[in-house]
Design a protein around this motif. Structure first.
Motif, PDB file in Angstrom:
ATOM      1  N   SER A  25      39.436  43.186  46.077  1.00  0.00           N
ATOM      2  CA  SER A  25      40.721  43.744  45.642  1.00  0.00           C
ATOM      3  C   SER A  25      40.890  43.742  44.124  1.00  0.00           C
ATOM      4  CB  SER A  25      41.883  43.009  46.306  1.00  0.00           C
ATOM      5  OG  SER A  25      41.943  41.680  45.860  1.00  0.00           O
ATOM      6  N   THR A  26      40.052  43.007  43.404  1.00  0.00           N
ATOM      7  CA  THR A  26      40.153  43.000  41.943  1.00  0.00           C
ATOM      8  C   THR A  26      39.576  44.268  41.316  1.00  0.00           C
ATOM      9  OG1 THR A  26      38.066  41.805  41.706  1.00  0.00           O
ATOM     10  CG2 THR A  26      40.080  40.481  41.779  1.00  0.00           C
ATOM     11  N   LYS A  27      38.829  45.035  42.090  1.00  0.00           N
ATOM     12  CA  LYS A  27      38.192  46.244  41.565  1.00  0.00           C
ATOM     13  C   LYS A  27      39.220  47.233  41.018  1.00  0.00           C
ATOM     14  CE  LYS A  27      34.813  49.770  42.768  1.00  0.00           C
ATOM     15  NZ  LYS A  27      33.915  50.277  43.801  1.00  0.00           N
ATOM     16  N   ILE A  28      40.359  47.342  41.655  1.00  0.00           N
ATOM     17  CA  ILE A  28      41.397  48.282  41.230  1.00  0.00           C
ATOM     18  C   ILE A  28      41.886  47.994  39.812  1.00  0.00           C
ATOM     19  CG2 ILE A  28      43.329  46.976  42.210  1.00  0.00           C
ATOM     20  CD1 ILE A  28      44.609  49.649  42.941  1.00  0.00           C
ATOM     21  N   PHE A  29      41.848  46.745  39.391  1.00  0.00           N
ATOM     22  CA  PHE A  29      42.359  46.362  38.083  1.00  0.00           C
ATOM     23  C   PHE A  29      41.381  46.653  36.945  1.00  0.00           C
ATOM     24  CE2 PHE A  29      44.403  43.185  41.014  1.00  0.00           C
ATOM     25  CZ  PHE A  29      45.638  43.820  41.032  1.00  0.00           C
ATOM     26  N   ARG A  30      40.139  46.885  37.279  1.00  0.00           N
ATOM     27  CA  ARG A  30      39.125  47.090  36.236  1.00  0.00           C
ATOM     28  C   ARG A  30      39.466  48.289  35.354  1.00  0.00           C
ATOM     29  NH1 ARG A  30      32.612  46.687  36.973  1.00  0.00           N
ATOM     30  NH2 ARG A  30      32.139  46.683  34.740  1.00  0.00           N
ATOM     31  N   LYS A  31      39.878  49.392  35.950  1.00  0.00           N
ATOM     32  CA  LYS A  31      40.180  50.597  35.174  1.00  0.00           C
ATOM     33  C   LYS A  31      41.666  50.773  34.917  1.00  0.00           C
ATOM     34  CE  LYS A  31      36.065  53.084  36.422  1.00  0.00           C
ATOM     35  NZ  LYS A  31      35.459  54.251  36.999  1.00  0.00           N
ATOM     36  N   LYS A  32      42.494  50.345  35.851  1.00  0.00           N
ATOM     37  CA  LYS A  32      43.929  50.607  35.747  1.00  0.00           C
ATOM     38  C   LYS A  32      44.751  49.425  35.248  1.00  0.00           C
ATOM     39  CE  LYS A  32      44.116  54.131  39.319  1.00  0.00           C
ATOM     40  NZ  LYS A  32      44.808  54.573  40.519  1.00  0.00           N
ATOM     41  N   GLY A  33      44.230  48.216  35.350  1.00  0.00           N
ATOM     42  CA  GLY A  33      45.020  47.053  34.999  1.00  0.00           C
ATOM     43  C   GLY A  33      46.208  46.919  35.943  1.00  0.00           C
ATOM     44  N   CYS A  34      47.293  46.388  35.440  1.00  0.00           N
ATOM     45  CA  CYS A  34      48.527  46.255  36.220  1.00  0.00           C
ATOM     46  C   CYS A  34      49.673  46.521  35.255  1.00  0.00           C
ATOM     47  CB  CYS A  34      48.619  44.864  36.844  1.00  0.00           C
ATOM     48  SG  CYS A  34      50.014  44.671  37.967  1.00  0.00           S
ATOM     49  N   LYS A  35      50.025  47.785  35.123  1.00  0.00           N
ATOM     50  CA  LYS A  35      50.981  48.247  34.120  1.00  0.00           C
ATOM     51  C   LYS A  35      52.320  47.520  34.182  1.00  0.00           C
ATOM     52  CE  LYS A  35      53.210  52.425  32.406  1.00  0.00           C
ATOM     53  NZ  LYS A  35      53.400  53.843  32.569  1.00  0.00           N
ATOM     54  N   PHE A  36      52.778  47.196  35.371  1.00  0.00           N
ATOM     55  CA  PHE A  36      54.105  46.598  35.533  1.00  0.00           C
ATOM     56  C   PHE A  36      54.042  45.100  35.818  1.00  0.00           C
ATOM     57  CE2 PHE A  36      54.309  50.994  37.297  1.00  0.00           C
ATOM     58  CZ  PHE A  36      54.942  51.569  36.204  1.00  0.00           C
ATOM     59  N   TYR A  37      52.974  44.438  35.370  1.00  0.00           N
ATOM     60  CA  TYR A  37      52.777  43.022  35.690  1.00  0.00           C
ATOM     61  C   TYR A  37      53.959  42.158  35.233  1.00  0.00           C
ATOM     62  CZ  TYR A  37      50.895  38.312  35.799  1.00  0.00           C
ATOM     63  OH  TYR A  37      50.713  36.977  36.037  1.00  0.00           O
ATOM     64  N   GLU A  38      54.435  42.365  34.018  1.00  0.00           N
ATOM     65  CA  GLU A  38      55.538  41.541  33.498  1.00  0.00           C
ATOM     66  C   GLU A  38      56.786  41.698  34.363  1.00  0.00           C
ATOM     67  OE1 GLU A  38      54.949  39.333  31.077  1.00  0.00           O
ATOM     68  OE2 GLU A  38      52.916  40.120  30.935  1.00  0.00           O
TER      69      GLU A  38
END
Length: 181
Positions: free
Chosen positions: A119-132
């Protein structure tokens, strides 16, 4: 959409990207964040009134009808995304840009992390824009005032550290005093 003769048929698409655009997801997160700031989240979820308000306001702003089930499912998906991203940031070798929500690491670090948790693969290119914003919605709340205490201590009945606090009373005595068996 498909065309049959002169009729146009709308074919339902269950694709997640179709149902939840990035903008609609952002609206949902903002609505949840507003409800948290209003104090309408008890422990792990929102009050019934808040769920209703969130769903109605989301439908109005997004100009799309979302069912209660779709909104709750998205809530749970975002909760998992938040948890996965939070865990990813704890890994050695990860860099994080809070302004963009992007993460960076060497190819070796990414390969290792993806091998361990797909499931970490999705974050490699997109990150997590709304993490905060997700942090404000999903992170545990902290008590303050007279009910606050360290997690390593038991809360006392009267705020003092004398012998009649909750830790010195046996469970059976506490149950008798409170009327619980």
């Amino acid at each position: 959409m498909a065309s049959v003769g002169n009729e146009v048929l709308l074919i339902e698409n269950n694709d997640e990207a179709f149902v939840w655009t990035q903008r609609n997801e952002e609206i949902l997160i903002e609505l949840r964040e507003e409800e948290v700031l209003k104090g309408n989240k008890n422990n792990t979820t929102f009050t019934k009134q808040s769920w209703k308000h969130i769903t109605e306001e989301l439908c109005a702003r997004a100009k799309r009808n979302y069912s209660d089930m779709q909104v709750r499912n998205k809530y749970n998906q975002l909760k998992k995304k938040h948890k996965d991203f939070k865990s990813l940031l704890k890994e050695t070798g990860m860099g994080y840009n809070a302004a963009t929500g992007e993460v960076s690491a060497t190819d070796e670090v990414w390969d290792k992390l993806i091998w361990v948790n797909k499931s970490t693969k999705i974050f490699r290119k997109k990150g997590c824009k709304f993490y905060e914003k997700l942090c404000s919605v999903y992170c545990d709340t902290t008590t303050t005032g007279s009910n606050a205490h360290y997690s390593t201590q038991s809360p006392s009945n009267d705020g003092d550290n004398d012998d009649d606090d909750a830790t010195s009373i046996s469970p059976s005595t506490r149950n008798e005093e409170s009327g619980f068996d």
